[in-house]
Design a protein around this motif. Structure first.
Motif, PDB file in Angstrom:
ATOM      1  N   THR A   1      -6.256  -2.724   4.433  1.00 26.43           N
ATOM      2  CA  THR A   1      -6.641  -1.426   3.880  1.00 26.43           C
ATOM      3  C   THR A   1      -6.533  -0.298   4.893  1.00 26.43           C
ATOM      4  OG1 THR A   1      -8.962  -1.840   4.387  1.00 26.43           O
ATOM      5  CG2 THR A   1      -8.202  -2.450   2.182  1.00 26.43           C
ATOM      6  N   SER A   2      -5.904  -0.559   6.031  1.00 26.67           N
ATOM      7  CA  SER A   2      -5.719   0.515   6.998  1.00 26.67           C
ATOM      8  C   SER A   2      -4.289   0.489   7.527  1.00 26.67           C
ATOM      9  CB  SER A   2      -6.707   0.386   8.158  1.00 26.67           C
ATOM     10  OG  SER A   2      -6.461  -0.793   8.878  1.00 26.67           O
ATOM     11  N   VAL A   3      -3.896   1.595   8.108  1.00 28.67           N
ATOM     12  CA  VAL A   3      -2.519   1.750   8.584  1.00 28.67           C
ATOM     13  C   VAL A   3      -2.129   0.618   9.534  1.00 28.67           C
ATOM     14  CG1 VAL A   3      -0.958   3.219   9.916  1.00 28.67           C
ATOM     15  CG2 VAL A   3      -2.540   4.254   8.274  1.00 28.67           C
ATOM     16  N   ARG A   4      -3.023   0.252  10.410  1.00 26.95           N
ATOM     17  CA  ARG A   4      -2.689  -0.742  11.436  1.00 26.95           C
ATOM     18  C   ARG A   4      -2.466  -2.136  10.861  1.00 26.95           C
ATOM     19  NH1 ARG A   4      -8.186   0.221  12.074  1.00 26.95           N
ATOM     20  NH2 ARG A   4      -9.525  -1.604  11.732  1.00 26.95           N
TER      21      ARG A   4
ATOM     22  N   ARG B   1      -1.434   9.738   9.605  1.00 26.58           N
ATOM     23  CA  ARG B   1      -1.137   9.002   8.385  1.00 26.58           C
ATOM     24  C   ARG B   1      -2.424   8.355   7.876  1.00 26.58           C
ATOM     25  NH1 ARG B   1       4.286   5.508   8.327  1.00 26.58           N
ATOM     26  NH2 ARG B   1       4.902   7.557   9.128  1.00 26.58           N
ATOM     27  N   GLU B   2      -2.636   8.445   6.582  1.00 30.68           N
ATOM     28  CA  GLU B   2      -3.856   7.906   6.003  1.00 30.68           C
ATOM     29  C   GLU B   2      -3.542   7.027   4.803  1.00 30.68           C
ATOM     30  OE1 GLU B   2      -6.302  11.121   4.658  1.00 30.68           O
ATOM     31  OE2 GLU B   2      -4.880  11.762   3.117  1.00 30.68           O
ATOM     32  N   VAL B   3      -4.433   6.106   4.548  1.00 31.80           N
ATOM     33  CA  VAL B   3      -4.265   5.231   3.404  1.00 31.80           C
ATOM     34  C   VAL B   3      -4.578   5.987   2.125  1.00 31.80           C
ATOM     35  CG1 VAL B   3      -6.622   4.352   3.536  1.00 31.80           C
ATOM     36  CG2 VAL B   3      -4.846   2.971   2.458  1.00 31.80           C
ATOM     37  N   VAL B   4      -3.815   5.695   1.088  1.00 34.92           N
ATOM     38  CA  VAL B   4      -4.059   6.262  -0.239  1.00 34.92           C
ATOM     39  C   VAL B   4      -4.572   5.166  -1.166  1.00 34.92           C
ATOM     40  CG1 VAL B   4      -3.006   7.354  -2.243  1.00 34.92           C
ATOM     41  CG2 VAL B   4      -2.294   8.031   0.065  1.00 34.92           C
ATOM     42  N   ALA B   5      -3.824   4.069  -1.253  1.00 36.12           N
ATOM     43  CA  ALA B   5      -4.205   2.966  -2.130  1.00 36.12           C
ATOM     44  C   ALA B   5      -3.496   1.703  -1.687  1.00 36.12           C
ATOM     45  CB  ALA B   5      -3.850   3.280  -3.580  1.00 36.12           C
ATOM     46  N   CYS B   6      -4.158   0.566  -1.919  1.00 35.67           N
ATOM     47  CA  CYS B   6      -3.587  -0.732  -1.561  1.00 35.67           C
ATOM     48  C   CYS B   6      -3.847  -1.700  -2.696  1.00 35.67           C
ATOM     49  CB  CYS B   6      -4.220  -1.285  -0.280  1.00 35.67           C
ATOM     50  SG  CYS B   6      -4.221  -0.148   1.106  1.00 35.67           S
ATOM     51  N   ILE B   7      -3.018  -2.712  -2.775  1.00 38.21           N
ATOM     52  CA  ILE B   7      -3.193  -3.713  -3.828  1.00 38.21           C
ATOM     53  C   ILE B   7      -2.717  -5.058  -3.329  1.00 38.21           C
ATOM     54  CG2 ILE B   7      -0.935  -3.254  -4.882  1.00 38.21           C
ATOM     55  CD1 ILE B   7      -2.286  -3.711  -7.625  1.00 38.21           C
ATOM     56  N   ASN B   8      -3.397  -6.114  -3.750  1.00 37.82           N
ATOM     57  CA  ASN B   8      -2.915  -7.446  -3.422  1.00 37.82           C
ATOM     58  C   ASN B   8      -2.586  -8.193  -4.712  1.00 37.82           C
ATOM     59  OD1 ASN B   8      -5.301  -8.664  -4.501  1.00 37.82           O
ATOM     60  ND2 ASN B   8      -6.370  -8.186  -2.603  1.00 37.82           N
TER      61      ASN B   8
ATOM     62  N   GLY C   1       0.795  -1.212   0.000  1.00 40.76           N
ATOM     63  CA  GLY C   1       0.000   0.000   0.000  1.00 40.76           C
ATOM     64  C   GLY C   1       0.830   1.265   0.000  1.00 40.76           C
ATOM     65  N   TRP C   2       0.157   2.328  -0.345  1.00 38.93           N
ATOM     66  CA  TRP C   2       0.720   3.671  -0.252  1.00 38.93           C
ATOM     67  C   TRP C   2      -0.097   4.465   0.764  1.00 38.93           C
ATOM     68  CZ3 TRP C   2       5.203   5.323  -2.243  1.00 38.93           C
ATOM     69  CH2 TRP C   2       5.767   4.586  -3.295  1.00 38.93           C
TER      70      TRP C   2
ATOM     71  N   ASP D   1      -3.053  17.112  -1.974  1.00 37.55           N
ATOM     72  CA  ASP D   1      -2.337  15.842  -2.067  1.00 37.55           C
ATOM     73  C   ASP D   1      -0.915  15.937  -1.510  1.00 37.55           C
ATOM     74  OD1 ASP D   1      -3.836  15.402  -5.287  1.00 37.55           O
ATOM     75  OD2 ASP D   1      -4.403  14.396  -3.416  1.00 37.55           O
ATOM     76  N   ALA D   2      -0.471  17.138  -1.218  1.00 35.03           N
ATOM     77  CA  ALA D   2       0.888  17.319  -0.714  1.00 35.03           C
ATOM     78  C   ALA D   2       1.052  16.625   0.637  1.00 35.03           C
ATOM     79  CB  ALA D   2       1.204  18.799  -0.585  1.00 35.03           C
ATOM     80  N   ALA D   3       2.103  15.847   0.742  1.00 38.17           N
ATOM     81  CA  ALA D   3       2.354  15.077   1.966  1.00 38.17           C
ATOM     82  C   ALA D   3       3.633  14.270   1.774  1.00 38.17           C
ATOM     83  CB  ALA D   3       1.192  14.140   2.265  1.00 38.17           C
ATOM     84  N   VAL D   4       4.047  13.618   2.832  1.00 37.42           N
ATOM     85  CA  VAL D   4       5.073  12.599   2.706  1.00 37.42           C
ATOM     86  C   VAL D   4       4.349  11.288   2.416  1.00 37.42           C
ATOM     87  CG1 VAL D   4       6.921  11.324   3.840  1.00 37.42           C
ATOM     88  CG2 VAL D   4       6.634  13.776   4.295  1.00 37.42           C
ATOM     89  N   TYR D   5       4.765  10.638   1.359  1.00 38.00           N
ATOM     90  CA  TYR D   5       4.133   9.390   0.942  1.00 38.00           C
ATOM     91  C   TYR D   5       5.015   8.218   1.354  1.00 38.00           C
ATOM     92  CZ  TYR D   5       0.494  11.722  -1.730  1.00 38.00           C
ATOM     93  OH  TYR D   5      -0.604  12.466  -2.090  1.00 38.00           O
ATOM     94  N   TYR D   6       4.361   7.232   1.941  1.00 41.02           N
ATOM     95  CA  TYR D   6       5.049   6.042   2.425  1.00 41.02           C
ATOM     96  C   TYR D   6       4.499   4.812   1.722  1.00 41.02           C
ATOM     97  CZ  TYR D   6       6.324   9.051   6.380  1.00 41.02           C
ATOM     98  OH  TYR D   6       6.802  10.060   7.172  1.00 41.02           O
ATOM     99  N   CYS D   7       5.388   3.882   1.402  1.00 40.82           N
ATOM    100  CA  CYS D   7       4.915   2.584   0.952  1.00 40.82           C
ATOM    101  C   CYS D   7       5.061   1.602   2.100  1.00 40.82           C
ATOM    102  CB  CYS D   7       5.683   2.103  -0.270  1.00 40.82           C
ATOM    103  SG  CYS D   7       7.431   1.798  -0.009  1.00 40.82           S
ATOM    104  N   ALA D   8       4.259   0.562   2.044  1.00 40.58           N
ATOM    105  CA  ALA D   8       4.258  -0.398   3.136  1.00 40.58           C
ATOM    106  C   ALA D   8       3.784  -1.756   2.645  1.00 40.58           C
ATOM    107  CB  ALA D   8       3.367   0.090   4.275  1.00 40.58           C
ATOM    108  N   ALA D   9       4.159  -2.773   3.387  1.00 40.76           N
ATOM    109  CA  ALA D   9       3.695  -4.136   3.137  1.00 40.76           C
ATOM    110  C   ALA D   9       2.911  -4.615   4.350  1.00 40.76           C
ATOM    111  CB  ALA D   9       4.876  -5.062   2.874  1.00 40.76           C
ATOM    112  N   ALA D  10       1.896  -5.412   4.086  1.00 35.74           N
ATOM    113  CA  ALA D  10       1.028  -5.896   5.157  1.00 35.74           C
ATOM    114  C   ALA D  10       1.801  -6.741   6.165  1.00 35.74           C
ATOM    115  CB  ALA D  10      -0.122  -6.703   4.570  1.00 35.74           C
ATOM    116  N   LYS D  11       1.200  -6.911   7.328  1.00 33.48           N
ATOM    117  CA  LYS D  11       1.863  -7.637   8.417  1.00 33.48           C
ATOM    118  C   LYS D  11       2.085  -9.101   8.080  1.00 33.48           C
ATOM    119  CE  LYS D  11       0.154  -4.683  12.152  1.00 33.48           C
ATOM    120  NZ  LYS D  11      -0.710  -4.606  13.355  1.00 33.48           N
TER     121      LYS D  11
END
Length: 125
Positions: free
Chosen positions: A107-110, A44-51, A34-35, A90-100
């Motif tokens: 679909t959420s930060v946690r 921090r908020e979700v932008v988009a996720c993909i599986n 996800g981003w 849309d200005a922000a710091v964008y982070y990518c992440a992988a699920a736990k």
């Protein structure tokens, strides 16, 4: 394990950017990716996720639907975020992440346990 985000920068409103996130140290082929973004003073908020299962379905925040597209290249262990019609909000710091964990619809930060360092996106009006 490292997630390296890149592609941020300064763009005028209405412009486009493409973010990339390359994973190293392990593969995340069966993990949701996800981003997320975080603006100053905001959570921090979700932008988009993909599986990669269930047909590679994607989830988008309402604020970016129709403008942003998430994709991934499993062979390159990389996920992308194409951002079009950018707005100042849309200005922000964008982070990518992988699920736990694998096969975990996230679909959420946690739900995410592996995080990249972030890349700054600035949109001028």
């Amino acid at each position: 394990v490292q997630l390296q985000a890149s592609g941020g920068g300064l763009v005028q409103a209405g412009g486009s950017l493409r973010l990339s996130c390359a994973a190293s140290g392990r593969t995340f082929n069966n993990y949701a990716m996800g981003w997320f973004r975080q603006a100053p003073g905001k959570e921090r908020e979700v932008v988009a996720c993909i599986n990669t299962w269930l047909g590679g379905s994607a989830f988008y925040a309402d604020s970016v639907k129709g403008r942003f597209t998430i994709s991934r290249d499993t062979a390159k262990n990389t996920v992308y975020l194409q951002m079009n019609s950018l707005k100042p909000e849309d200005a922000a710091v964008y982070y990518c992440a992988a699920a736990k964990g694998p096969y975990y619809s996230a679909t959420s930060v946690r739900d995410y346990g592996y995080w990249g360092q972030g890349t700054q996106v600035t949109v001028s009006s």
